[in-house]
Design an enzyme around this catalytic site. Structure first.
Site, PDB file in Angstrom:
ATOM      1  N   SER A   5      41.455  43.156  39.133  1.00 53.38           N
ATOM      2  CA  SER A   5      41.579  43.729  37.731  1.00 53.38           C
ATOM      3  C   SER A   5      43.473  42.724  37.349  1.00 53.38           C
ATOM      4  O   SER A   5      43.687  43.232  38.028  1.00 53.38           O
ATOM      5  CB  SER A   5      42.046  44.237  35.935  1.00 53.38           C
ATOM      6  OG  SER A   5      42.256  44.213  34.788  1.00 53.38           O
ATOM      7  N   HIS A  28      39.706  38.924  36.634  1.00 53.48           N
ATOM      8  CA  HIS A  28      39.298  39.837  35.774  1.00 53.48           C
ATOM      9  C   HIS A  28      40.796  39.566  34.694  1.00 53.48           C
ATOM     10  O   HIS A  28      41.439  39.895  35.423  1.00 53.48           O
ATOM     11  CB  HIS A  28      38.870  41.134  35.536  1.00 53.48           C
ATOM     12  CG  HIS A  28      38.153  41.899  34.683  1.00 53.48           C
ATOM     13  ND1 HIS A  28      37.214  41.605  34.005  1.00 53.48           N
ATOM     14  CD2 HIS A  28      39.311  42.689  33.802  1.00 53.48           C
ATOM     15  CE1 HIS A  28      37.313  42.825  33.013  1.00 53.48           C
ATOM     16  NE2 HIS A  28      38.093  43.304  32.816  1.00 53.48           N
ATOM     17  N   ASP A  30      42.623  41.035  31.067  1.00 54.70           N
ATOM     18  CA  ASP A  30      42.065  41.096  30.473  1.00 54.70           C
ATOM     19  C   ASP A  30      42.956  40.645  29.044  1.00 54.70           C
ATOM     20  O   ASP A  30      44.256  41.075  29.219  1.00 54.70           O
ATOM     21  CB  ASP A  30      42.887  42.632  30.735  1.00 54.70           C
ATOM     22  CG  ASP A  30      41.895  43.383  31.399  1.00 54.70           C
ATOM     23  OD1 ASP A  30      40.351  43.431  30.968  1.00 54.70           O
ATOM     24  OD2 ASP A  30      41.885  44.292  32.765  1.00 54.70           O
ATOM     25  N   MET A  32      44.483  41.319  25.095  1.00 56.34           N
ATOM     26  CA  MET A  32      44.879  42.250  24.802  1.00 56.34           C
ATOM     27  C   MET A  32      45.952  41.693  23.408  1.00 56.34           C
ATOM     28  O   MET A  32      46.950  40.914  24.016  1.00 56.34           O
ATOM     29  CB  MET A  32      45.485  43.357  25.618  1.00 56.34           C
ATOM     30  CG  MET A  32      44.525  43.968  26.100  1.00 56.34           C
ATOM     31  SD  MET A  32      45.379  45.842  27.103  1.00 56.34           S
ATOM     32  CE  MET A  32      44.263  45.802  28.495  1.00 56.34           C
ATOM     33  N   HIS A  61      37.954  39.493  29.549  1.00 55.07           N
ATOM     34  CA  HIS A  61      37.513  40.076  28.367  1.00 55.07           C
ATOM     35  C   HIS A  61      38.540  40.938  27.503  1.00 55.07           C
ATOM     36  O   HIS A  61      39.582  40.959  27.771  1.00 55.07           O
ATOM     37  CB  HIS A  61      38.167  41.212  29.773  1.00 55.07           C
ATOM     38  CG  HIS A  61      37.597  42.745  29.106  1.00 55.07           C
ATOM     39  ND1 HIS A  61      38.098  44.196  29.684  1.00 55.07           N
ATOM     40  CD2 HIS A  61      36.973  42.888  27.734  1.00 55.07           C
ATOM     41  CE1 HIS A  61      37.500  44.781  28.655  1.00 55.07           C
ATOM     42  NE2 HIS A  61      37.064  44.103  27.749  1.00 55.07           N
ATOM     43  N   MET A  63      39.754  41.575  24.352  1.00 52.57           N
ATOM     44  CA  MET A  63      40.288  42.891  23.318  1.00 52.57           C
ATOM     45  C   MET A  63      40.235  42.515  22.707  1.00 52.57           C
ATOM     46  O   MET A  63      42.340  42.766  22.263  1.00 52.57           O
ATOM     47  CB  MET A  63      40.643  44.172  24.469  1.00 52.57           C
ATOM     48  CG  MET A  63      40.015  44.450  24.673  1.00 52.57           C
ATOM     49  SD  MET A  63      40.386  45.466  26.876  1.00 52.57           S
ATOM     50  CE  MET A  63      41.154  44.094  27.038  1.00 52.57           C
ATOM     51  N   MET A 132      32.434  49.694  29.496  1.00 56.75           N
ATOM     52  CA  MET A 132      33.707  50.702  29.391  1.00 56.75           C
ATOM     53  C   MET A 132      33.979  51.915  30.059  1.00 56.75           C
ATOM     54  O   MET A 132      32.559  53.099  29.460  1.00 56.75           O
ATOM     55  CB  MET A 132      34.562  50.499  28.077  1.00 56.75           C
ATOM     56  CG  MET A 132      35.439  49.356  27.743  1.00 56.75           C
ATOM     57  SD  MET A 132      36.166  48.343  28.410  1.00 56.75           S
ATOM     58  CE  MET A 132      37.465  49.132  28.900  1.00 56.75           C
ATOM     59  N   GLY A 137      42.275  49.440  26.838  1.00 59.43           N
ATOM     60  CA  GLY A 137      43.551  49.446  26.905  1.00 59.43           C
ATOM     61  C   GLY A 137      44.891  48.762  27.478  1.00 59.43           C
ATOM     62  O   GLY A 137      46.323  48.947  28.243  1.00 59.43           O
ATOM     63  N   PHE A 138      44.556  49.740  28.515  1.00 54.52           N
ATOM     64  CA  PHE A 138      46.160  50.290  30.354  1.00 54.52           C
ATOM     65  C   PHE A 138      44.712  50.176  30.874  1.00 54.52           C
ATOM     66  O   PHE A 138      43.570  51.030  31.100  1.00 54.52           O
ATOM     67  CB  PHE A 138      46.477  51.915  29.626  1.00 54.52           C
ATOM     68  CG  PHE A 138      47.015  51.509  28.216  1.00 54.52           C
ATOM     69  CD1 PHE A 138      48.635  50.813  28.092  1.00 54.52           C
ATOM     70  CD2 PHE A 138      46.631  51.513  27.049  1.00 54.52           C
ATOM     71  CE1 PHE A 138      49.328  50.698  27.082  1.00 54.52           C
ATOM     72  CE2 PHE A 138      47.474  51.602  25.697  1.00 54.52           C
ATOM     73  CZ  PHE A 138      48.246  51.592  25.811  1.00 54.52           C
ATOM     74  N   GLY A 139      45.410  50.037  32.203  1.00 55.87           N
ATOM     75  CA  GLY A 139      44.820  50.263  33.628  1.00 55.87           C
ATOM     76  C   GLY A 139      45.178  51.393  33.968  1.00 55.87           C
ATOM     77  O   GLY A 139      45.955  51.998  33.220  1.00 55.87           O
ATOM     78  N   GLY A 140      44.964  51.825  34.955  1.00 52.05           N
ATOM     79  CA  GLY A 140      44.838  53.076  35.982  1.00 52.05           C
ATOM     80  C   GLY A 140      44.894  54.226  35.382  1.00 52.05           C
ATOM     81  O   GLY A 140      45.317  55.946  35.404  1.00 52.05           O
ATOM     82  N   ASP A 170      34.076  48.472  34.047  1.00 53.42           N
ATOM     83  CA  ASP A 170      35.338  48.261  34.051  1.00 53.42           C
ATOM     84  C   ASP A 170      36.304  49.538  33.251  1.00 53.42           C
ATOM     85  O   ASP A 170      36.028  50.179  32.259  1.00 53.42           O
ATOM     86  CB  ASP A 170      36.064  47.351  33.085  1.00 53.42           C
ATOM     87  CG  ASP A 170      37.102  46.748  33.102  1.00 53.42           C
ATOM     88  OD1 ASP A 170      38.213  47.060  33.975  1.00 53.42           O
ATOM     89  OD2 ASP A 170      37.466  46.557  31.517  1.00 53.42           O
ATOM     90  N   GLY A 171      37.255  50.250  34.554  1.00 51.22           N
ATOM     91  CA  GLY A 171      37.947  51.031  34.046  1.00 51.22           C
ATOM     92  C   GLY A 171      38.091  52.016  34.989  1.00 51.22           C
ATOM     93  O   GLY A 171      36.953  53.061  35.442  1.00 51.22           O
ATOM     94  N   GLY A 172      38.966  52.923  35.941  1.00 50.73           N
ATOM     95  CA  GLY A 172      39.036  53.964  36.651  1.00 50.73           C
ATOM     96  C   GLY A 172      37.852  53.783  38.127  1.00 50.73           C
ATOM     97  O   GLY A 172      37.624  54.595  38.789  1.00 50.73           O
ATOM     98  N   GLY A 192      41.074  47.639  38.964  1.00 48.34           N
ATOM     99  CA  GLY A 192      42.802  46.395  39.061  1.00 48.34           C
ATOM    100  C   GLY A 192      43.405  47.305  40.261  1.00 48.34           C
ATOM    101  O   GLY A 192      43.566  47.238  40.931  1.00 48.34           O
ATOM    102  N   SER A 193      43.987  49.045  39.564  1.00 51.05           N
ATOM    103  CA  SER A 193      44.930  49.173  40.379  1.00 51.05           C
ATOM    104  C   SER A 193      44.329  49.806  41.674  1.00 51.05           C
ATOM    105  O   SER A 193      44.928  49.819  42.792  1.00 51.05           O
ATOM    106  CB  SER A 193      44.982  51.032  39.578  1.00 51.05           C
ATOM    107  OG  SER A 193      44.215  51.683  39.763  1.00 51.05           O
TER     108      SER A 193
HETATM  109  C1  DX5 Z   1      41.288  48.201  30.128  1.00 49.86           C
HETATM  110  C2  DX5 Z   1      40.693  47.110  31.067  1.00 49.86           C
HETATM  111  C3  DX5 Z   1      40.585  47.141  33.052  1.00 49.86           C
HETATM  112  C4  DX5 Z   1      41.419  47.392  33.241  1.00 49.86           C
HETATM  113  C5  DX5 Z   1      41.439  48.149  34.493  1.00 49.86           C
HETATM  114  O1  DX5 Z   1      41.231  47.703  29.048  1.00 49.86           O
HETATM  115  O2  DX5 Z   1      39.801  46.684  30.209  1.00 49.86           O
HETATM  116  O3  DX5 Z   1      39.950  45.957  33.046  1.00 49.86           O
HETATM  117  O4  DX5 Z   1      42.301  46.587  34.118  1.00 49.86           O
HETATM  118  O5  DX5 Z   1      42.362  49.135  35.804  1.00 49.86           O
HETATM  119  P1  DX5 Z   1      41.885  50.068  36.584  1.00 49.86           P
HETATM  120  O6  DX5 Z   1      41.239  49.559  37.733  1.00 49.86           O
HETATM  121  O7  DX5 Z   1      43.023  50.045  36.686  1.00 49.86           O
HETATM  122  O8  DX5 Z   1      41.133  51.025  35.720  1.00 49.86           O
HETATM  123 ZN    ZN Z   2      38.921  44.662  31.061  1.00 48.78          ZN
END
Ligand code: DX5
Ligand code: ZN
Length: 216
Positions: A5, A28, A30, A32, A61, A63, A132, A137-140, A170-172, A192-193
């Protein structure tokens, strides 16, 4: 498939950042809008610019609210897969048809609290189901294992021949969580992270891919 991501990349160097993950399957992106989710990232002009330089197919993606109005533009820009949120759609079937007519795969995303059952009747129109594993909304953020029963159920329906879908999480997703997601039946993993936070993103991709393959 591994889809790093860009949310965790350096936004001032996106052209370099996509080169660093050249061996990923999808990249990917994102999008938003600060309405569907509290955060604001990037939109179509930036996606067009990334598309022009990316060695990896784009997985957008969205959002955003009113996806029926905006999503086809991302398909027309050349994205391989465009995913809209079920919670934001008034007519998901129409969005899927428009995306496919524009040459992209059509994806439907559901938030952690959104049941799968409500959307089963529209899923035959889609190519990808994005479950999800954090609140969008946020990475990490931390992975939510409690959503995996939805992945398992979707995998069961695919295996039974009722649906034909990529199952994306997607996420974590990282070295500690990807095996659970793969075991539940996911086959596309957004990270992502875990990729952009690594010293060597290419090595992180290879390691995640190998872990997922073993767990499946
Ligand atoms: C969150 C995004 C994810 C995000 C994932 O709303 O849709 O794609 O970038 O980031 P990580 O892998 O750090 O959870
Ligand atoms: Zn995403």
């Amino acid at each position: 498939m591994i889809a790093p991501s860009l949310l965790s990349a350096d936004f001032a160097r996106l052209a370099d950042e996509v080169q660093r993950i050249a061996d990923a399957d999808w990249v990917h992106v994102d999008v938003m809008d600060a309405h569907f989710v509290p955060n604001l990232t990037l939109g179509l002009p930036v996606v067009q610019a990334i598309q022009a330089v990316s060695p990896v197919p784009l997985d957008c993606h969205l959002m955003i609210e009113h996806p029926e109005r905006w999503a086809p533009g991302y398909a027309e820009a050349g994205a391989r897969n465009v995913t809209v949120h079920a919670e934001a759609c008034t007519d998901p079937r129409a969005v899927a048809r428009d995306l496919k007519a524009a040459g992209a795969l059509a994806g439907l995303a559901i938030k952690p609290g959104t049941p799968l059952d409500t959307w089963l009747d529209v899923l035959p129109e889609f190519d990808t189901l994005l479950v999800m594993t954090v609140e969008p909304g946020f990475g990490g953020q931390s992975f939510m294992p409690e959503v995996l029963p939805k992945v398992r159920e979707a995998r069961r329906l695919v295996e039974a021949g009722h649906l034909q879908l990529f199952l994306e999480v997607d996420g974590g997703i990282n070295a500690d969580t990807i095996e659970q997601a793969a075991e539940a039946g996911a086959d596309v993993f957004v990270a992502g992270s875990a990729v952009y936070g690594a010293d060597d993103p290419a090595r992180a991709i290879a390691a995640l891919r190998a872990q997922a393959a073993r767990a499946r």
